[in-house]
Structure formats: structure tokens, C-alpha cells
Motif scaffolding. Structure first.
Motif, short mmCIF file in Angstrom:
data_model
loop_
_atom_site.label_atom_id
_atom_site.label_comp_id
_atom_site.label_asym_id
_atom_site.label_seq_id
_atom_site.Cartn_x
_atom_site.Cartn_y
_atom_site.Cartn_z
N ASP A 150 0.81 -1.21 0.00
CA ASP A 150 0.00 0.00 0.00
C ASP A 150 0.85 1.27 0.00
O ASP A 150 0.30 2.38 0.00
CB ASP A 150 -0.92 0.03 1.23
N LEU A 151 2.17 1.11 0.00
CA LEU A 151 3.05 2.29 0.05
C LEU A 151 3.00 3.05 -1.26
O LEU A 151 3.25 2.49 -2.33
CB LEU A 151 4.49 1.86 0.36
N GLU A 152 2.67 4.32 -1.19
CA GLU A 152 2.62 5.15 -2.38
C GLU A 152 4.04 5.61 -2.75
O GLU A 152 4.89 5.80 -1.88
CB GLU A 152 1.72 6.36 -2.14
N GLU A 153 4.25 5.80 -4.04
CA GLU A 153 5.55 6.25 -4.51
C GLU A 153 5.81 7.69 -4.04
O GLU A 153 4.90 8.53 -4.02
CB GLU A 153 5.62 6.19 -6.03
N THR A 154 7.04 7.96 -3.64
CA THR A 154 7.44 9.31 -3.25
C THR A 154 8.57 9.77 -4.15
O THR A 154 9.37 8.94 -4.62
CB THR A 154 7.90 9.34 -1.78
N PRO A 155 8.69 11.06 -4.39
CA PRO A 155 9.73 11.54 -5.31
C PRO A 155 11.12 11.52 -4.70
O PRO A 155 12.11 11.66 -5.41
CB PRO A 155 9.29 12.98 -5.60
N HIS A 156 11.20 11.35 -3.38
CA HIS A 156 12.50 11.46 -2.72
C HIS A 156 13.11 10.09 -2.41
O HIS A 156 12.41 9.10 -2.22
CB HIS A 156 12.37 12.27 -1.43
N GLN A 157 14.44 10.07 -2.34
CA GLN A 157 15.21 8.87 -2.03
C GLN A 157 16.12 9.16 -0.84
O GLN A 157 16.45 10.32 -0.57
CB GLN A 157 16.07 8.45 -3.23
N ILE A 158 16.54 8.10 -0.16
CA ILE A 158 17.56 8.26 0.87
C ILE A 158 18.84 8.75 0.19
O ILE A 158 19.25 8.23 -0.83
CB ILE A 158 17.79 6.95 1.62
N GLY A 159 19.41 9.80 0.75
CA GLY A 159 20.56 10.46 0.14
C GLY A 159 20.21 11.83 -0.42
O GLY A 159 21.09 12.65 -0.68
N ASP A 160 18.90 12.09 -0.57
CA ASP A 160 18.46 13.38 -1.10
C ASP A 160 18.60 14.48 -0.05
O ASP A 160 18.54 14.24 1.16
CB ASP A 160 17.00 13.32 -1.54
N THR A 161 18.75 15.70 -0.55
CA THR A 161 18.71 16.89 0.29
C THR A 161 17.39 17.60 0.02
O THR A 161 17.08 17.94 -1.12
CB THR A 161 19.89 17.82 -0.01
N ILE A 162 16.61 17.79 1.07
CA ILE A 162 15.28 18.38 0.96
C ILE A 162 15.23 19.62 1.84
O ILE A 162 15.45 19.54 3.06
CB ILE A 162 14.18 17.39 1.40
N GLU A 163 15.01 20.78 1.24
CA GLU A 163 14.97 22.05 1.95
C GLU A 163 16.23 22.23 2.80
O GLU A 163 16.17 22.66 3.97
CB GLU A 163 13.71 22.17 2.80
N GLY A 164 17.36 21.87 2.23
CA GLY A 164 18.65 22.09 2.87
C GLY A 164 19.07 21.02 3.86
O GLY A 164 20.17 21.11 4.44
N ILE A 165 18.25 20.01 4.06
CA ILE A 165 18.56 18.94 5.03
C ILE A 165 18.75 17.63 4.27
O ILE A 165 17.90 17.26 3.45
CB ILE A 165 17.44 18.80 6.07
N THR A 166 19.85 16.94 4.54
CA THR A 166 20.16 15.69 3.86
C THR A 166 19.73 14.50 4.70
O THR A 166 19.97 14.46 5.92
CB THR A 166 21.68 15.59 3.58
N TYR A 167 19.07 13.54 4.04
CA TYR A 167 18.58 12.33 4.71
C TYR A 167 19.41 11.15 4.22
O TYR A 167 19.39 10.83 3.02
CB TYR A 167 17.09 12.13 4.41
N ARG A 168 20.14 10.53 5.12
CA ARG A 168 21.02 9.42 4.74
C ARG A 168 21.18 8.46 5.91
O ARG A 168 20.83 8.78 7.05
CB ARG A 168 22.39 9.95 4.32
N PHE A 169 21.74 7.28 5.61
CA PHE A 169 22.05 6.34 6.67
C PHE A 169 23.33 6.77 7.39
O PHE A 169 24.26 7.29 6.77
CB PHE A 169 22.22 4.92 6.12
N ALA A 170 23.34 6.54 8.68
CA ALA A 170 24.47 6.95 9.51
C ALA A 170 25.67 6.03 9.33
O ALA A 170 25.53 4.85 8.99
CB ALA A 170 24.05 6.98 10.98
N VAL A 171 26.83 6.58 9.61
CA VAL A 171 28.10 5.84 9.65
C VAL A 171 28.68 6.02 11.05
O VAL A 171 28.18 6.84 11.83
CB VAL A 171 29.07 6.35 8.57
N PRO A 172 29.70 5.23 11.43
CA PRO A 172 30.23 5.33 12.80
C PRO A 172 30.57 6.75 13.24
O PRO A 172 30.36 7.10 14.41
CB PRO A 172 31.47 4.43 12.74
N ALA A 173 31.06 7.58 12.34
CA ALA A 173 31.45 8.94 12.72
C ALA A 173 30.25 9.79 13.14
O ALA A 173 30.42 10.84 13.78
CB ALA A 173 32.19 9.61 11.56
N ASP A 174 29.04 9.36 12.80
CA ASP A 174 27.84 10.12 13.15
C ASP A 174 27.33 9.83 14.55
O ASP A 174 26.45 10.55 15.05
CB ASP A 174 26.71 9.80 12.17
N ARG A 175 27.85 8.79 15.19
CA ARG A 175 27.26 8.31 16.44
C ARG A 175 27.21 9.40 17.51
O ARG A 175 26.17 9.58 18.17
CB ARG A 175 28.05 7.11 16.94
#
Length: 299
Positions: A150-175
Motif C-alpha cells: 500500500d506504500l505510495e511512490e514518493t519523489p525522494h530517495q535516501i541520500g536526497d537533500t530536501i529544503e537544505g537537510i540531507t537524509y542518509r544512513f548513519a556511519v560510525p562517525a555520526d554516532r
């Protein structure tokens, strides 16, 4: 042990809890077990008491309306009272099989409901009739679920920057930045995010973050629901107070849910959720499948 697991499963088929956790909880050394059996020895009723908490109380459907549930509850309360406790609660103790008493009843206004078929308010009525009350004064407790089809398609992907904020998976340095975020947003989540294994590339559960110029403004856990096949979960949503109100939580939830589908999950699940989050997670397509009466009584 196996028959205790089986009576739990057949009476609560809609409760998502992996077998390892169920066995661990039901075998806790401080548990007290009260049983009811047929003449042939079949277990048809069970209450599990740990300190002043009833972790489980159930009677097989064919044996209900015969007073067995009342007997189990009265014996459970006697054990708790004789141990010196002044109150009894149902559900959460050192851990939980269910957060509370499963029911179709909610005590506050909520949105996005799609209850498990056949669920009714019989269990909560049983406890209310015997002096228990919903102990949460400002909201409901519930589980939510979402079929990935039932998930609708969205235009955004992980890694995108939306309104100046980047959405990504964390790495050890982010902890460290993530823990600063969770300490600010919801400190009780920090112990979960502190697990260094979450940030390893091979980890099954990962952390999705929202980042602005090296500052972690939000975080969300994403991954499989333990060993239950094709079932994933998101949770522990945290957004720094200074960044709240900018749709960061909603975007984390939407992208996290999309990531679960890309992992091959057929359904997504949220456990032990509370009023307010029905709107946040509902925006991604999650629906409430079961409410819980957070039952408590003074003895």
C-alpha cells in the motif's frame, strides 16, 4: 515451556513478538505461574506473575465464561498482595509480551485506525469490571502496522537533500552527533542509539538521519523486526527541539518506510506507540491494529 508459548500464541495471534523474546520472558526466574488444565492435562488457562505485574493472563476461547479468568486474576492479585505490593499492573514489568490489555477500545481521540479483524473490547471490559483503570492520563497505547503493497511512490530517495537537510544512513562517525540529538529530543532513546553495532555496514538494523551542515537534527531506527520473516520496523523517532516543526520527523518516517520496502519487507510494524504518533506514522500509511488498556489497580 512450549505449551506456555503455544497458549500465548493461540490467544493473541495478532501480537508481534519473536519466539526468542517470548521464551525468555516466560522463563524468567522470578515468574509465578498459575494454571488451569482439562482432565486430560491440556493447558487451557494461564497467568504469569512477576513482582507486581501480570505479564500474561489468558483462557482458551472454548473455556471462557466459566469463571476461569476470574480465578486466575484473583490468585494473581493474592500473590502480588502477599508479596507486599500495593498495586497491580498488567503488561509491562521487567519486559513485556504485550504493553497492556489488548482491546478495540481507546480512551482518547486518535486517527488512522484499522484494527485486527475480530478484536473487541472484551478483555478491557473484564479488567475494568474488576477495578482496573487505564493508567495513562494523557493518551492511548497501541501497535501500528502497514502492508508495504500500500506504500505510495514518493519523489525522494535516501541520500536526497530536501529544503537544505540531507537524509542518509548513519556511519560510525555520526554516532556522537546522533546521541547529542537524542539526548536533546528524547533522552530515553539514547541508550538504544548508543549501540555501536547499528553503525556497522553489515548491520541488519540501521539509523536513518537528517543532517544539516554536519549537525544531526533527527534520527530514526530502520530494520527487520527481529527474526520474523518479511516484517520490518521503524521507531525511536527523535528530532532536536530546535529543528522541530519542519517536517523532519515525517520525512524520516516516509523514507524509512520506503527503505523497508526496498529491503524486501512485506509489512512494517510499530510496537508500544502512543497518542500523537498515530498522526506522524499515519502520514506514511501506518494504521492502528490493536489498542492496549494500560491496566492498573490498587490492591
Amino acid at each position: 515451556m512450549q505449551e506456555r508459548v503455544e497458549i500465548f500464541r493461540r490467544n493473541f495471534p495478532y501480537i508481534v513478538r519473536d519466539d526468542g523474546a517470548v521464551r525468555r520472558i516466560l522463563s524468567h526466574p522470578e515468574n509465578r505461574y498459575i494454571e488451569r488444565r482439562r482432565e486430560d492435562g491440556t493447558l487451557v488457562g494461564l497467568s504469569v506473575v512477576n513482582r507486581n505485574v501480570i505479564l500474561l493472563l489468558c483462557v482458551d476461547e472454548a473455556c471462557r465464561q466459566q469463571g476461569l479468568g476470574t480465578q486466575l486474576l484473583e490468585e494473581s492479585e493474592r500473590i502480588i498482595r502477599e508479596a507486599g505490593y500495593a498495586t497491580c499492573s498488567v503488561g509491562v514489568g521487567f519486559d513485556y509480551l504485550m504493553p497492556g490489555v489488548p482491546t478495540s477500545k481507546h480512551y482518547f481521540p486518535v486517527q488512522n485506525i484499522r484494527l485486527y479483524e475480530g478484536l473487541d473490547s472484551g478483555a478491557s471490559y473484564f479488567f475494568e469490571k474488576r477495578g482496573y483503570r487505564h493508567s495513562w492520563e494523557d493518551g492511548d497505547c497501541f501497535d501500528m502496522q502497514f502492508p508495504m503493497k500500500d506504500l505510495e511512490e514518493t519523489p525522494h530517495q535516501i541520500g536526497d537533500t530536501i529544503e537544505g537537510i540531507t537524509y542518509r544512513f548513519a556511519v560510525p562517525a555520526d554516532r556522537e552527533g546522533i546521541l547529542q540529538c537524542t539526548d536533546d529530543a528524547c533522552e530515553e532513546f539514547s541508550s538504544y542509539y548508543a549501540d555501536e553495532g547499528l553503525y556497522e555496514p553489515e548491520s541488519r538494523e540501521r539509523v536513518l538521519i537528517a543532517v544539516k551542515e554536519q549537525e544531526v537534527c533527527g534520527a530514526l531506527m530502520v530494520g527487520p523486526e527481529s527474526d520474523i520473516r518479511d516484517l520490518g520496523s521503524i521507531g525511536c523517532t527523535a528530532v532536536k527541539k530546535a529543528w522541530q516543526g519542519r517536517h523532519i520527523a515525517t520525512r524520516l518516517v516516509l523514507l524509512g518506510t520506503k527503505a523497508l520496502k526496498e529491503m524486501g519487507m512485506k509489512e512494517a510494524f510499530l510496537s508500544y506507540t502512543y497518542s500523537g504518533l498515530d498522526r506522524l506514522y499515519g502520514a506514511a500509511g501506518f494504521r492502528i491494529k490493536v489498542f492496549y488498556m494500560m491496566a492498573e489497580k490498587r490492591l
